[in-house]
Design an enzyme around this catalytic site. Structure first.
Site, PDB file in Angstrom:
ATOM      1  N   CYS A 194     -31.437   9.494  38.482  1.00 45.40           N
ATOM      2  CA  CYS A 194     -30.617   8.299  38.252  1.00 45.40           C
ATOM      3  C   CYS A 194     -29.144   8.527  38.575  1.00 45.40           C
ATOM      4  CB  CYS A 194     -30.802   7.806  36.818  1.00 45.40           C
ATOM      5  SG  CYS A 194     -30.513   9.082  35.593  1.00 45.40           S
ATOM      6  N   GLU A 237     -31.099   4.109  29.147  1.00 44.22           N
ATOM      7  CA  GLU A 237     -30.512   4.822  30.286  1.00 44.22           C
ATOM      8  C   GLU A 237     -31.339   4.435  31.495  1.00 44.22           C
ATOM      9  OE1 GLU A 237     -29.909   6.675  32.876  1.00 44.22           O
ATOM     10  OE2 GLU A 237     -29.423   8.712  32.235  1.00 44.22           O
ATOM     11  N   LEU A 238     -30.767   3.590  32.351  1.00 48.87           N
ATOM     12  CA  LEU A 238     -31.562   2.971  33.417  1.00 48.87           C
ATOM     13  C   LEU A 238     -31.143   3.508  34.788  1.00 48.87           C
ATOM     14  CD1 LEU A 238     -31.427  -0.589  31.804  1.00 48.87           C
ATOM     15  CD2 LEU A 238     -33.066   1.252  31.374  1.00 48.87           C
ATOM     16  N   GLU A 290     -31.665   0.331  43.717  1.00 57.93           N
ATOM     17  CA  GLU A 290     -31.848   1.783  43.632  1.00 57.93           C
ATOM     18  C   GLU A 290     -33.057   2.193  44.479  1.00 57.93           C
ATOM     19  OE1 GLU A 290     -33.240   3.227  39.795  1.00 57.93           O
ATOM     20  OE2 GLU A 290     -31.862   4.912  39.934  1.00 57.93           O
ATOM     21  N   LYS A 305     -43.060   9.091  23.767  1.00 61.55           N
ATOM     22  CA  LYS A 305     -44.068   8.595  24.691  1.00 61.55           C
ATOM     23  C   LYS A 305     -43.617   8.981  26.111  1.00 61.55           C
ATOM     24  CE  LYS A 305     -45.566   5.301  27.666  1.00 61.55           C
ATOM     25  NZ  LYS A 305     -46.127   6.367  28.496  1.00 61.55           N
TER      26      LYS A 305
HETATM   27  P1  NDP Z   1     -40.636   2.683  34.108  1.00 60.96           P
HETATM   28  O1  NDP Z   1     -39.387   2.117  33.598  1.00 60.96           O
HETATM   29  O2  NDP Z   1     -41.789   1.796  34.306  1.00 60.96           O
HETATM   30  O3  NDP Z   1     -41.149   3.890  33.182  1.00 60.96           O
HETATM   31  C1  NDP Z   1     -40.361   4.586  32.246  1.00 60.96           C
HETATM   32  C2  NDP Z   1     -41.133   4.737  30.931  1.00 60.96           C
HETATM   33  O4  NDP Z   1     -41.346   3.455  30.334  1.00 60.96           O
HETATM   34  C3  NDP Z   1     -42.516   5.342  31.115  1.00 60.96           C
HETATM   35  O5  NDP Z   1     -42.798   6.211  30.042  1.00 60.96           O
HETATM   36  C4  NDP Z   1     -43.413   4.130  31.079  1.00 60.96           C
HETATM   37  O6  NDP Z   1     -44.742   4.411  30.727  1.00 60.96           O
HETATM   38  C5  NDP Z   1     -42.731   3.309  30.007  1.00 60.96           C
HETATM   39  N1  NDP Z   1     -43.105   1.906  29.970  1.00 60.96           N
HETATM   40  C6  NDP Z   1     -43.722   1.166  30.904  1.00 60.96           C
HETATM   41  N2  NDP Z   1     -43.897  -0.101  30.474  1.00 60.96           N
HETATM   42  C7  NDP Z   1     -43.370  -0.167  29.234  1.00 60.96           C
HETATM   43  C8  NDP Z   1     -43.231  -1.207  28.265  1.00 60.96           C
HETATM   44  N3  NDP Z   1     -43.671  -2.448  28.475  1.00 60.96           N
HETATM   45  N4  NDP Z   1     -42.624  -0.920  27.092  1.00 60.96           N
HETATM   46  C9  NDP Z   1     -42.155   0.315  26.850  1.00 60.96           C
HETATM   47  N5  NDP Z   1     -42.272   1.342  27.727  1.00 60.96           N
HETATM   48  C10 NDP Z   1     -42.865   1.100  28.915  1.00 60.96           C
HETATM   49  O7  NDP Z   1     -40.250   3.421  35.431  1.00 60.96           O
HETATM   50  P2  NDP Z   1     -41.145   3.574  36.739  1.00 60.96           P
HETATM   51  O8  NDP Z   1     -41.856   4.813  36.619  1.00 60.96           O
HETATM   52  O9  NDP Z   1     -41.983   2.381  37.061  1.00 60.96           O
HETATM   53  O10 NDP Z   1     -40.008   3.618  37.834  1.00 60.96           O
HETATM   54  C11 NDP Z   1     -39.498   2.424  38.398  1.00 60.96           C
HETATM   55  C12 NDP Z   1     -38.097   2.631  38.841  1.00 60.96           C
HETATM   56  O11 NDP Z   1     -37.261   2.876  37.723  1.00 60.96           O
HETATM   57  C13 NDP Z   1     -37.864   3.852  39.720  1.00 60.96           C
HETATM   58  O12 NDP Z   1     -38.221   3.660  41.034  1.00 60.96           O
HETATM   59  C14 NDP Z   1     -36.407   4.047  39.512  1.00 60.96           C
HETATM   60  O13 NDP Z   1     -35.696   3.131  40.284  1.00 60.96           O
HETATM   61  C15 NDP Z   1     -36.222   3.745  38.066  1.00 60.96           C
HETATM   62  N6  NDP Z   1     -36.273   4.927  37.199  1.00 60.96           N
HETATM   63  C16 NDP Z   1     -35.115   5.381  36.671  1.00 60.96           C
HETATM   64  C17 NDP Z   1     -35.129   6.500  35.885  1.00 60.96           C
HETATM   65  C18 NDP Z   1     -33.895   7.063  35.272  1.00 60.96           C
HETATM   66  O14 NDP Z   1     -33.844   8.253  35.001  1.00 60.96           O
HETATM   67  N7  NDP Z   1     -32.894   6.262  34.990  1.00 60.96           N
HETATM   68  C19 NDP Z   1     -36.343   7.237  35.601  1.00 60.96           C
HETATM   69  C20 NDP Z   1     -37.528   6.647  36.165  1.00 60.96           C
HETATM   70  C21 NDP Z   1     -37.465   5.516  36.931  1.00 60.96           C
HETATM   71  P3  NDP Z   1     -45.928   4.579  31.820  1.00 60.96           P
HETATM   72  O15 NDP Z   1     -45.306   4.901  33.124  1.00 60.96           O
HETATM   73  O16 NDP Z   1     -46.729   5.669  31.249  1.00 60.96           O
HETATM   74  O17 NDP Z   1     -46.664   3.281  31.877  1.00 60.96           O
END
Ligand code: NDP
Length: 528
Positions: free
Chosen positions: A297, A263-264, A395, A190
Site C-alpha cells: 500500500c 488502513e486502505l 491503485e 481474521k
Molecule cells: P480485501 O479488502 O477484500 O481483503 C482484506 C481483508 O478483508 C481480507 O481478510 C478479506 O477476507 C476481508 N474481507 C473481505 N470481505 C469482507 C467483509 N465484507 N467484511 C470484513 N472483512 C472482509 O482486499 P483484496 O484482497 O480483495 O484486495 C483488493 C485490493 O485492495 C487490492 O488489489 C489492493 O488494491 C487493495 N489492498 C490493499 C491493501 C493494503 O495493505 N492497504 C492490502 C490488500 C489489498 P478474505 O479475502 O478472506 O475474503
C-alpha cells in the site's frame, strides 16, 4: 477438517505437511462443515486447507477471547510487556520458518518476507516500552482549583478484531494486535483466506511467549462470512485491505457504534525535484516500487520528475528496472516474486493494457511471465499516461510505475494532490528543509523526504495512516495504542455538590460567578 498436500516445493523449506495440519488444527471452528484450500502462488498447487468458520464459530471465538481477556486485562502492564517482548524475540528466533510460510502463502521474494518480519520485534519493543505511560492515570485540571479535580483513566476495550490482508500477512496480522494486547485487550484475528498459516504460526508463538490461551485467536474463513460476524461481536475493529471493503467494514462498525481504523490503498506520489540526487532517487524508486512485486500500500505508483532531470532519471530508472531478477527461491536472490494469484495478475495486466489503449508508452515490461510461474508479472515503467486514465487514478497494486515530467515544484505538488487517495508520498531534493516544506503541502498521512516509505513506516513512534480513500485512524505511535483504550474521566468535588449558594440572591451569584470565571480566564491567559 484440514488437509495438507505433499508438495515437492516443501522439501526446500522448514515446513512439512504435518506442520501445516497442526497449525490448521489451532482453528476452533466446530460448526464449520467446509474447508478452504490454500494454494501457493509459486506453482498454484494446493498447499493445505483450513476450516471455513461460520458466524457462530466467530462469536464462540470472541466469547472465549472475552473470558480469557479478563485475566489478561488484570495482569500488570509490566508483565504484559514482558510477554510481548518475549514474543518479539521468538519471532526473530523463528524467522526461517516464518519466512518460509510467508513465501509459500504469498510467493514473495525472500528479501520481502524478511522485511515484513522486521516490523514485529520493533513494534513489540516500542509498545512494551511505552504502553505503561499511555495507560497510566492522567491528572487534568479540575473545574475549580482547590475545589475539584479530574483524572483520566484508560482501560482495555474488551475484544479487538483484526482483519488483515494477504500482501503482508505477517506484519499486518500483528502490527495492530501488539498494541491492542499491550492495552490489555484480547484479539481475534481474521487473516485473508489466501494467507492464514503465518497468522496461526504467530498465535502459537504468542502462547509460547506466555500469552494465556485464547487471548489471541485466529478464525479462518471467507471475509464475507467471518468479517461481518467479527465486527458484530467485538468492541473495535482494525482493518487493513482494499478501499471498497474498508467502506463496508466502516458502515458495519458505524451501525454497531464501535470504533474502527482502516488502513486502505494508496496511489503514492514520488516527487523528484530539480536539485535532487538522481542516483539516490532511482535507488529509492527501484527498491520500493517493486517491493513485494508492487503489492504494497505504501509503494510509489506515480513518479513526477522535474523536466530538467526527467531524461536522466528515466534512463537510469529503466536501467535499474532491467537489472532486476525475477524468480523464486527460499533463499535471498531473486528481486521480484510472484503476484498473489492469476486473477490479480490479470487485473494488473488489464490496467497496463488499458493505459496503452489510452496512449501510454511501455518503456520496459508490460508482460506476464508464465515461463517463471503462473502469476509473475514484469516490472513495468509507463510514460505518456493520461492523468485521467484508470491507471493514473486507481491503485494498481502491482509492479507498475508511471513516470511523468513536471515543470516545477508547484506542478509536482498539484499533480501529487490530484488523487482521491492520501496514504504516503515522498519528496527527493538536495535541500532537506525544502523537502520538509514541500511535504507539508502534500495531502497524505505520511510524507518521506529522500526515502520512499521505509523511513516513515519504521519510525514506530510516529503515527501512520491515510486520508481520503486511504482510510481512517492511525497505527504506530501513541495514537496506535490510544485507539484500543476506553477513556474515562473521574472528576471529584472536595466540597460536596457544586451548586449555586442559595443564601444569596441569584443576580449577586451570577455577578460573582461571572466575575470569578473572567478572572480565571485572565490568569490562564497570562500563564500561557
Ligand atoms: P480485501 O479488502 O477484500 O481483503 C482484506 C481483508 O478483508 C481480507 O481478510 C478479506 O477476507 C476481508 N474481507 C473481505 N470481505 C469482507 C467483509 N465484507 N467484511 C470484513 N472483512 C472482509 O482486499 P483484496 O484482497 O480483495 O484486495 C483488493 C485490493 O485492495 C487490492 O488489489 C489492493 O488494491 C487493495 N489492498 C490493499 C491493501 C493494503 O495493505 N492497504 C492490502 C490488500 C489489498 P478474505 O479475502 O478472506 O475474503
Amino acid at each position: 477438517m484440514s488437509q495438507s498436500y505433499s508438495l515437492a516445493l516443501l522439501e526446500d523449506t522448514t515446513v512439512t505437511p504435518e506442520r501445516l495440519e497442526r497449525l490448521a488444527a489451532r482453528v476452533d471452528a466446530e460448526e464449520s462443515e467446509t474447508s478452504l484450500v490454500v494454494r501457493t502462488p509459486i506453482t498454484d498447487e494446493p498447499l493445505a486447507s483450513v476450516p471455513a468458520a461460520t458466524a457462530t464459530d466467530v462469536s464462540t471465538a470472541v466469547e472465549r477471547a472475552r473470558e480469557a481477556g479478563e485475566g489478561w486485562a488484570a495482569t500488570p502492564v509490566e508483565e504484559r510487556a514482558e510477554v510481548i517482548e518475549r514474543f518479539g524475540d521468538l519471532v526473530t528466533a523463528n524467522r526461517e520458518e516464518l519466512q518460509d510460510v510467508v513465501q509459500l502463502e504469498t510467493g514473495k521474494a525472500r528479501i520481502h518476507a524478511f522485511e515484513e518480519l522486521l516490523d514485529v520485534p520493533a513494534t513489540c519493543s516500542y509498545y512494551a516500552g511505552t504502553a505503561a505511560e499511555v495507560i497510566a492515570d492522567d491528572p487534568r485540571d479540575g473545574a475549580f482549583p482547590l475545589v475539584s479535580d479530574a483524572v483520566v483513566t484508560h482501560d482495555p476495550l474488551g475484544v479487538v478484531g483484526v482483519i488483515s490482508p494477504w500482501n503482508y500477512p505477517l506484519t499486518l496480522s500483528m502490527t495492530d494486535a501488539i498494541p491492542a494486547l499491550m492495552a490489555g485487550n484480547a484479539v481475534v484475528c481474521k487473516p485473508d483466506e489466501r494467507t492464514p498459516f503465518v497468522a496461526l504460526a504467530l498465535a502459537e508463538l504468542l502462547e509460547e511467549a506466555g500469552l494465556p490461551a485464547d487471548v489471541f485467536q485466529v478464525v479462518t474463513g471467507e471475509g464475507s462470512t467471518v468479517g461481518p460476524a467479527l465486527i458484530d461481536a467485538v468492541e473495535y475493529v482494525a482493518f487493513t485491505g482494499g478501499t471498497e471493503t474498508g467502506r463496508v467494514v466502516a458502515e458495519r462498525a458505524g451501525r454497531n457504534l464501535i470504533g474502527c481504523s482502516l488502513e486502505l490503498g494508496g496511489k503514492n506520489p514520488f516527487i523528484v525535484l530539480a536539485d535532487a540526487d538522481v542516483a539516490d532517487a532511482v535507488r529509492g524508486a527501484v527498491r520500493t516500487a517493486y517491493a513485494n512485486a508492487g503489492q504494497l500500500c505504501l509503494a510509489p505508483e506515480r513518479i513526477y520528475v522535474a523536466e530538467s532531470r526527467y531524461a536522466e532519471f528515466l534512463d537510469a530508472f529503466v536501467e535499474a528496472t532491467r537489472s532486476l531478477t525475477l524468480g523464486h527461491a527460499f533463499e535471498y536472490g531473486p528481486d521480484v516474486g510472484s503476484l498473489i494469484d492469476e486473477a490479480h495478475r490479470d487485473r494488473v495486466d488489464d490496467f497496463v493494457q488499458g493505459a496503452v489503449e489510452d496512449g501510454a508508452t511501455v518503456v520496459i515490461g508490460g508482460n506476464a511471465r508464465p515461463d517463471i510461474g503462473p502469476s509473475w508479472y514484469e516490472p513495468t515503467v509507463l510514460t505518456d499516461v493520461d492523468p485521467d486514465a484508470r491507471i493514473a487514478c486507481e491503485e494498481t497494486f502491482g509492479p507498475v510505475v508511471i513516470v511523468t515530467p513536471v515543470r516545477d515544484e508547484a506542478e509536482a505538488i498539484e499533480r501529487a494532490n490530484d488523487s482521491s487517495y492520501g496514504l504516503n508520498a515522498s519528496v527527493w531534493t538536495a535541500d532537506r528543509d525544502r523537502g520538509r516544506a514541500v511535504a507539508r503541502r502534500i495531502d497524505c498521512g505520511t510524507v518521506c523526504v529522500n526515502d520512499a516509505f521505509v523511513v516513515g513506516w519504521s519510525a514506530v513512534d510516529a503515527p501512520m495512516g491515510g486520508i481520503g480513500d486511504s482510510g481512517l485512524g492511525r497505527r504506530h505511535g501513541p495514537e496506535g495504542i490510544e485507539r484500543f483504550l476506553a477513556v474515562r474521566t473521574v472528576a471529584t468535588s472536595r466540597v460536596g455538590p457544586l451548586t449555586f449558594p442559595s443564601a444569596l440572591p441569584m443576580d449577586w451569584v451570577a455577578r460573582l460567578v461571572s466575575g470569578g470565571l473572567t478572572l480565571k480566564r485572565r490568569i490562564a491567559r497570562r500563564l500561557r
